[in-house]
Motif scaffolding. Structure first.
Motif, PDB file in Angstrom:
ATOM      1  N   VAL A 114      -3.309   9.545  -2.578  1.00  0.00           N
ATOM      2  CA  VAL A 114      -2.629  10.597  -3.337  1.00  0.00           C
ATOM      3  C   VAL A 114      -3.118  11.929  -2.802  1.00  0.00           C
ATOM      4  N   PRO A 115      -2.276  12.887  -2.479  1.00  0.00           N
ATOM      5  CA  PRO A 115      -0.874  13.049  -2.863  1.00  0.00           C
ATOM      6  C   PRO A 115       0.136  12.757  -1.752  1.00  0.00           C
ATOM      7  N   MET A 116      -0.158  11.834  -0.851  1.00  0.00           N
ATOM      8  CA  MET A 116       0.815  11.487   0.191  1.00  0.00           C
ATOM      9  C   MET A 116       2.118  11.011  -0.439  1.00  0.00           C
ATOM     10  N   LYS A 117       3.150  10.927   0.381  1.00  0.00           N
ATOM     11  CA  LYS A 117       4.396  10.341  -0.109  1.00  0.00           C
ATOM     12  C   LYS A 117       4.284   8.820  -0.047  1.00  0.00           C
ATOM     13  N   ALA A 118       5.096   8.155  -0.829  1.00  0.00           N
ATOM     14  CA  ALA A 118       5.067   6.697  -0.905  1.00  0.00           C
ATOM     15  C   ALA A 118       5.806   6.069   0.267  1.00  0.00           C
ATOM     16  N   PHE A 119       5.362   4.871   0.645  1.00  0.00           N
ATOM     17  CA  PHE A 119       6.191   4.050   1.503  1.00  0.00           C
ATOM     18  C   PHE A 119       6.675   2.874   0.665  1.00  0.00           C
ATOM     19  N   HIS A 120       7.753   2.259   1.098  1.00  0.00           N
ATOM     20  CA  HIS A 120       8.444   1.253   0.293  1.00  0.00           C
ATOM     21  C   HIS A 120       8.609  -0.058   1.052  1.00  0.00           C
ATOM     22  N   VAL A 121       8.536  -1.164   0.294  1.00  0.00           N
ATOM     23  CA  VAL A 121       8.759  -2.496   0.837  1.00  0.00           C
ATOM     24  C   VAL A 121       9.720  -3.206  -0.099  1.00  0.00           C
ATOM     25  N   GLU A 122      10.903  -3.555   0.409  1.00  0.00           N
ATOM     26  CA  GLU A 122      11.842  -4.309  -0.424  1.00  0.00           C
ATOM     27  C   GLU A 122      11.329  -5.727  -0.604  1.00  0.00           C
ATOM     28  N   VAL A 123      11.492  -6.256  -1.810  1.00  0.00           N
ATOM     29  CA  VAL A 123      11.007  -7.594  -2.146  1.00  0.00           C
ATOM     30  C   VAL A 123      12.134  -8.396  -2.784  1.00  0.00           C
ATOM     31  N   SER A 124      11.972  -9.707  -2.753  1.00  0.00           N
ATOM     32  CA  SER A 124      13.002 -10.605  -3.276  1.00  0.00           C
ATOM     33  C   SER A 124      12.861 -10.893  -4.758  1.00  0.00           C
ATOM     34  N   ASN A 125      11.614 -10.841  -5.260  1.00  0.00           N
ATOM     35  CA  ASN A 125      11.384 -11.195  -6.659  1.00  0.00           C
ATOM     36  C   ASN A 125      10.053 -10.621  -7.133  1.00  0.00           C
ATOM     37  N   MET A 126       9.769 -10.837  -8.400  1.00  0.00           N
ATOM     38  CA  MET A 126       8.559 -10.295  -9.014  1.00  0.00           C
ATOM     39  C   MET A 126       7.279 -10.866  -8.398  1.00  0.00           C
ATOM     40  N   GLU A 127       7.272 -12.151  -8.125  1.00  0.00           N
ATOM     41  CA  GLU A 127       6.076 -12.781  -7.566  1.00  0.00           C
ATOM     42  C   GLU A 127       5.751 -12.228  -6.185  1.00  0.00           C
ATOM     43  N   GLU A 128       6.782 -12.013  -5.384  1.00  0.00           N
ATOM     44  CA  GLU A 128       6.566 -11.421  -4.060  1.00  0.00           C
ATOM     45  C   GLU A 128       6.047  -9.992  -4.204  1.00  0.00           C
ATOM     46  N   ALA A 129       6.603  -9.241  -5.129  1.00  0.00           N
ATOM     47  CA  ALA A 129       6.142  -7.870  -5.377  1.00  0.00           C
ATOM     48  C   ALA A 129       4.672  -7.866  -5.767  1.00  0.00           C
ATOM     49  N   TRP A 130       4.290  -8.750  -6.684  1.00  0.00           N
ATOM     50  CA  TRP A 130       2.915  -8.816  -7.162  1.00  0.00           C
ATOM     51  C   TRP A 130       1.960  -9.178  -6.023  1.00  0.00           C
ATOM     52  N   LYS A 131       2.371 -10.109  -5.175  1.00  0.00           N
ATOM     53  CA  LYS A 131       1.535 -10.503  -4.041  1.00  0.00           C
ATOM     54  C   LYS A 131       1.342  -9.333  -3.079  1.00  0.00           C
ATOM     55  N   ILE A 132       2.414  -8.636  -2.755  1.00  0.00           N
ATOM     56  CA  ILE A 132       2.318  -7.499  -1.835  1.00  0.00           C
ATOM     57  C   ILE A 132       1.459  -6.393  -2.424  1.00  0.00           C
ATOM     58  N   MET A 133       1.623  -6.119  -3.705  1.00  0.00           N
ATOM     59  CA  MET A 133       0.806  -5.084  -4.345  1.00  0.00           C
ATOM     60  C   MET A 133      -0.676  -5.426  -4.249  1.00  0.00           C
ATOM     61  N   ASN A 134      -1.016  -6.676  -4.495  1.00  0.00           N
ATOM     62  CA  ASN A 134      -2.417  -7.087  -4.411  1.00  0.00           C
ATOM     63  C   ASN A 134      -2.952  -6.994  -2.991  1.00  0.00           C
ATOM     64  N   ILE A 135      -2.128  -7.313  -2.012  1.00  0.00           N
ATOM     65  CA  ILE A 135      -2.533  -7.172  -0.614  1.00  0.00           C
ATOM     66  C   ILE A 135      -2.812  -5.704  -0.296  1.00  0.00           C
ATOM     67  N   LEU A 136      -1.941  -4.822  -0.738  1.00  0.00           N
ATOM     68  CA  LEU A 136      -2.139  -3.395  -0.489  1.00  0.00           C
ATOM     69  C   LEU A 136      -3.425  -2.889  -1.153  1.00  0.00           C
ATOM     70  N   TRP A 137      -3.668  -3.296  -2.378  1.00  0.00           N
ATOM     71  CA  TRP A 137      -4.900  -2.885  -3.069  1.00  0.00           C
ATOM     72  C   TRP A 137      -6.132  -3.418  -2.357  1.00  0.00           C
ATOM     73  N   ASP A 138      -6.082  -4.688  -1.938  1.00  0.00           N
ATOM     74  CA  ASP A 138      -7.214  -5.269  -1.220  1.00  0.00           C
ATOM     75  C   ASP A 138      -7.456  -4.560   0.114  1.00  0.00           C
ATOM     76  N   TYR A 139      -6.376  -4.209   0.790  1.00  0.00           N
ATOM     77  CA  TYR A 139      -6.506  -3.520   2.084  1.00  0.00           C
ATOM     78  C   TYR A 139      -7.131  -2.133   1.899  1.00  0.00           C
ATOM     79  N   ASP A 140      -6.696  -1.406   0.886  1.00  0.00           N
ATOM     80  CA  ASP A 140      -7.297  -0.095   0.624  1.00  0.00           C
ATOM     81  C   ASP A 140      -8.785  -0.238   0.301  1.00  0.00           C
ATOM     82  N   SER A 141      -9.155  -1.235  -0.489  1.00  0.00           N
ATOM     83  CA  SER A 141     -10.571  -1.475  -0.812  1.00  0.00           C
ATOM     84  C   SER A 141     -11.360  -1.837   0.436  1.00  0.00           C
ATOM     85  N   PHE A 142     -10.782  -2.688   1.279  1.00  0.00           N
ATOM     86  CA  PHE A 142     -11.439  -3.085   2.520  1.00  0.00           C
ATOM     87  C   PHE A 142     -11.735  -1.866   3.395  1.00  0.00           C
TER      88      PHE A 142
END
Length: 86
Positions: free
Chosen positions: A11-39
């Protein structure tokens, strides 16, 4: 329903977007992004970070992307947190 994850890795960068097929895929991608930022933080790739992530859906009536909430008014993180508590 068209869905996409949005993520701002510093923050305060602009967002990037990833289209997803369903809620489970969205949740998985979000967790990957959070883990990558922590790493990156833990391995001194970046000195600090303040990230934010969410899920949007395409609203045909509004012709715009809107933040997704479930029928109880919870965003995706709260939605999956509630599922884990059950």
């Amino acid at each position: 329903m068209k869905l996409r994850v949005w993520h701002i890795p510093q923050v305060p960068m602009k967002a990037f977007h990833v289209e997803v097929s369903n809620m489970e895929e969205a949740w998985k991608i979000m967790n990957i992004l959070w883990d990558y930022d922590s790493f990156q933080y833990e391995n001194n790739v970046k000195p600090d970070y303040s990230n934010v992530t969410g899920l949007e859906y395409w609203d045909e009536e509004e012709k715009d992307w809107l933040e997704w909430y479930d029928e109880d008014g919870y965003d995706i993180k709260q939605h999956f947190d509630n599922m884990e508590d059950e």
